[in-house]
Scaffold this motif. Structure first.
Motif, PDB file in Angstrom:
ATOM      1  N   SER A  80      16.348 -68.779  16.686  1.00 19.41           N
ATOM      2  CA  SER A  80      15.234 -69.965  16.259  1.00 19.41           C
ATOM      3  C   SER A  80      13.919 -69.943  16.860  1.00 19.41           C
ATOM      4  O   SER A  80      13.006 -70.745  16.488  1.00 19.41           O
ATOM      5  N   TYR A  81      13.698 -68.714  17.435  1.00 27.53           N
ATOM      6  CA  TYR A  81      12.547 -68.661  18.351  1.00 27.53           C
ATOM      7  C   TYR A  81      11.499 -68.512  17.259  1.00 27.53           C
ATOM      8  O   TYR A  81      11.486 -67.701  16.263  1.00 27.53           O
ATOM      9  N   ASP A  82      10.379 -69.182  17.447  1.00 22.00           N
ATOM     10  CA  ASP A  82       9.339 -69.423  16.393  1.00 22.00           C
ATOM     11  C   ASP A  82       8.135 -68.479  16.784  1.00 22.00           C
ATOM     12  O   ASP A  82       7.064 -68.645  17.413  1.00 22.00           O
ATOM     13  N   PHE A  83       8.407 -67.201  16.472  1.00 17.80           N
ATOM     14  CA  PHE A  83       7.040 -65.996  16.407  1.00 17.80           C
ATOM     15  C   PHE A  83       6.023 -66.314  15.823  1.00 17.80           C
ATOM     16  O   PHE A  83       4.776 -66.047  16.152  1.00 17.80           O
ATOM     17  N   GLN A  84       6.222 -66.790  14.617  1.00 23.30           N
ATOM     18  CA  GLN A  84       4.887 -67.355  13.771  1.00 23.30           C
ATOM     19  C   GLN A  84       3.950 -68.297  14.672  1.00 23.30           C
ATOM     20  O   GLN A  84       2.975 -68.269  14.459  1.00 23.30           O
ATOM     21  N   ALA A  85       4.530 -69.342  15.396  1.00 26.80           N
ATOM     22  CA  ALA A  85       3.730 -70.191  16.262  1.00 26.80           C
ATOM     23  C   ALA A  85       2.723 -69.369  17.136  1.00 26.80           C
ATOM     24  O   ALA A  85       1.744 -69.619  17.436  1.00 26.80           O
ATOM     25  N   LEU A  86       3.142 -68.201  17.717  1.00 27.54           N
ATOM     26  CA  LEU A  86       2.508 -67.452  18.601  1.00 27.54           C
ATOM     27  C   LEU A  86       1.049 -66.663  17.724  1.00 27.54           C
ATOM     28  O   LEU A  86       0.145 -66.528  18.663  1.00 27.54           O
ATOM     29  N   LEU A  87       1.364 -66.834  16.413  1.00 23.89           N
ATOM     30  CA  LEU A  87       0.011 -66.287  15.788  1.00 23.89           C
ATOM     31  C   LEU A  87      -0.812 -67.315  15.278  1.00 23.89           C
ATOM     32  O   LEU A  87      -1.995 -67.007  14.965  1.00 23.89           O
ATOM     33  N   GLU A  88      -0.529 -68.665  15.482  1.00 21.68           N
ATOM     34  CA  GLU A  88      -1.413 -69.687  14.811  1.00 21.68           C
ATOM     35  C   GLU A  88      -2.635 -69.886  15.678  1.00 21.68           C
ATOM     36  O   GLU A  88      -2.390 -69.815  17.194  1.00 21.68           O
ATOM     37  N   HIS A  89      -3.679 -70.273  15.123  1.00 23.63           N
ATOM     38  CA  HIS A  89      -4.933 -70.434  15.837  1.00 23.63           C
ATOM     39  C   HIS A  89      -4.924 -71.965  16.295  1.00 23.63           C
ATOM     40  O   HIS A  89      -4.969 -72.673  15.412  1.00 23.63           O
ATOM     41  N   GLY A  90      -5.341 -72.058  17.462  1.00 21.99           N
ATOM     42  CA  GLY A  90      -5.403 -73.646  17.965  1.00 21.99           C
ATOM     43  C   GLY A  90      -6.911 -73.941  18.002  1.00 21.99           C
ATOM     44  O   GLY A  90      -7.815 -73.082  18.571  1.00 21.99           O
ATOM     45  N   CYS A  91      -7.170 -74.825  17.227  1.00 27.79           N
ATOM     46  CA  CYS A  91      -8.832 -75.101  16.980  1.00 27.79           C
ATOM     47  C   CYS A  91      -9.523 -75.365  18.605  1.00 27.79           C
ATOM     48  O   CYS A  91     -10.803 -75.186  18.486  1.00 27.79           O
ATOM     49  N   GLN A  92      -8.627 -75.961  19.478  1.00 25.36           N
ATOM     50  CA  GLN A  92      -9.271 -76.284  20.766  1.00 25.36           C
ATOM     51  C   GLN A  92      -9.302 -74.958  21.957  1.00 25.36           C
ATOM     52  O   GLN A  92      -9.855 -75.076  22.824  1.00 25.36           O
ATOM     53  N   GLU A  93      -8.790 -73.827  21.324  1.00 24.69           N
ATOM     54  CA  GLU A  93      -8.458 -72.679  22.218  1.00 24.69           C
ATOM     55  C   GLU A  93      -9.792 -71.801  21.951  1.00 24.69           C
ATOM     56  O   GLU A  93     -10.457 -71.474  21.110  1.00 24.69           O
ATOM     57  N   TYR A  94     -10.187 -71.266  23.143  1.00 21.23           N
ATOM     58  CA  TYR A  94     -11.163 -70.043  23.139  1.00 21.23           C
ATOM     59  C   TYR A  94     -10.501 -68.647  22.993  1.00 21.23           C
ATOM     60  O   TYR A  94     -10.504 -67.805  23.771  1.00 21.23           O
ATOM     61  N   SER A  95      -9.605 -68.614  22.051  1.00 16.23           N
ATOM     62  CA  SER A  95      -9.163 -67.362  21.601  1.00 16.23           C
ATOM     63  C   SER A  95      -8.780 -67.348  20.206  1.00 16.23           C
ATOM     64  O   SER A  95      -8.832 -68.298  19.474  1.00 16.23           O
ATOM     65  N   SER A  96      -8.860 -65.995  19.457  1.00 18.48           N
ATOM     66  CA  SER A  96      -8.255 -65.995  18.239  1.00 18.48           C
ATOM     67  C   SER A  96      -7.974 -64.480  17.948  1.00 18.48           C
ATOM     68  O   SER A  96      -8.604 -63.619  18.508  1.00 18.48           O
ATOM     69  N   LEU A  97      -6.942 -64.566  16.837  1.00 17.40           N
ATOM     70  CA  LEU A  97      -6.457 -63.344  16.568  1.00 17.40           C
ATOM     71  C   LEU A  97      -7.253 -62.804  15.269  1.00 17.40           C
ATOM     72  O   LEU A  97      -7.809 -63.332  14.637  1.00 17.40           O
ATOM     73  N   PRO A  98      -7.117 -61.540  15.026  1.00 14.15           N
ATOM     74  CA  PRO A  98      -7.865 -60.671  13.724  1.00 14.15           C
ATOM     75  C   PRO A  98      -7.504 -61.777  12.395  1.00 14.15           C
ATOM     76  O   PRO A  98      -6.105 -62.412  12.519  1.00 14.15           O
ATOM     77  N   CYS A  99      -8.424 -61.788  11.497  1.00 15.95           N
ATOM     78  CA  CYS A  99      -8.174 -62.531  10.585  1.00 15.95           C
ATOM     79  C   CYS A  99      -6.891 -62.092   9.701  1.00 15.95           C
ATOM     80  O   CYS A  99      -6.650 -60.938   9.314  1.00 15.95           O
ATOM     81  N   GLY A 100      -6.077 -63.260   9.278  1.00 20.26           N
ATOM     82  CA  GLY A 100      -5.068 -62.776   8.586  1.00 20.26           C
ATOM     83  C   GLY A 100      -3.555 -62.393   9.373  1.00 20.26           C
ATOM     84  O   GLY A 100      -2.387 -62.776   8.722  1.00 20.26           O
ATOM     85  N   TRP A 101      -3.588 -62.671  10.802  1.00 20.53           N
ATOM     86  CA  TRP A 101      -2.549 -62.180  11.412  1.00 20.53           C
ATOM     87  C   TRP A 101      -1.588 -63.600  11.485  1.00 20.53           C
ATOM     88  O   TRP A 101      -0.544 -63.468  11.871  1.00 20.53           O
ATOM     89  N   ASP A 102      -2.285 -64.739  11.119  1.00 23.12           N
ATOM     90  CA  ASP A 102      -1.664 -66.141  11.195  1.00 23.12           C
ATOM     91  C   ASP A 102      -0.746 -66.072  10.007  1.00 23.12           C
ATOM     92  O   ASP A 102       0.141 -67.055   9.994  1.00 23.12           O
ATOM     93  N   THR A 103      -0.977 -65.312   9.020  1.00 27.70           N
ATOM     94  CA  THR A 103      -0.011 -65.018   7.651  1.00 27.70           C
ATOM     95  C   THR A 103       0.821 -64.101   7.968  1.00 27.70           C
ATOM     96  O   THR A 103       1.157 -63.347   6.676  1.00 27.70           O
ATOM     97  N   MET A 104       1.036 -63.352   9.048  1.00 23.51           N
ATOM     98  CA  MET A 104       1.727 -62.058   8.914  1.00 23.51           C
ATOM     99  C   MET A 104       3.044 -62.350   8.309  1.00 23.51           C
ATOM    100  O   MET A 104       3.679 -63.354   8.342  1.00 23.51           O
TER     101      MET A 104
END
Length: 140
Positions: A80-104
């Motif tokens: 049940s570990y949510d790997f998808q959650a690791l890819l989601e961008h938090g609006c308050q965070e100073y980090s981001s993954l490449p475009c589209g990775w949040d929908t891997m």
């Protein structure tokens, strides 16, 4: 465990494997470089993992590798570990993954590949750490 380079607690999670893909403030350099790869394509995914996540440029001790590897192993054993959650961008965070990775398509497969490749690439370090008396390691 204490991180010897910072003196701070070292509490790795599978998310640590994604730090090398953070393009925040590097969209025109690293972002463009990573955009050439599709993390849904197994061949591209392996290149990404080998050249970034498990790169020799990433300087961590054998003990840190062991702890990080074990954290990933535990996550992969948890159905049940949510790997998808690791890819989601938090609006308050100073980090981001490449475009589209949040929908891997299959984030778990991405981390399974990291685990598989780390098992081979880090074999000597993992074996060394496993044979040590872990009770003598510096812990918090």
């Amino acid at each position: 465990m204490i991180d010897p380079s910072t003196g701070q607690p070292y509490l790795p999670t599978p998310a640590y494997f994604l730090g090398c893909f953070d393009i925040y403030d590097r969209e025109e350099t690293l972002g463009e470089e990573l955009a050439k790869f599709d993390p849904n394509n197994p061949t591209d995914r392996e290149i990404l993992i080998l050249n970034y996540s498990l790169s020799k440029r990433w300087k961590i001790t054998h003990r840190q590798k062991f702890a990080l590897y074990k954290s990933l192993e535990e996550a992969l054993q948890d159905g049940s570990y949510d790997f998808q959650a690791l890819l989601e961008h938090g609006c308050q965070e100073y980090s981001s993954l490449p475009c589209g990775w949040d929908t891997m398509n299959n984030p778990r497969a991405f981390f399974e590949d990291i685990y598989r490749l780390a098992t081979t690439l880090w074999a000597d370090d993992l074996k060394k750490a496993e044979t040590e008396d872990q009770s003598t390691w510096d812990y918090i």
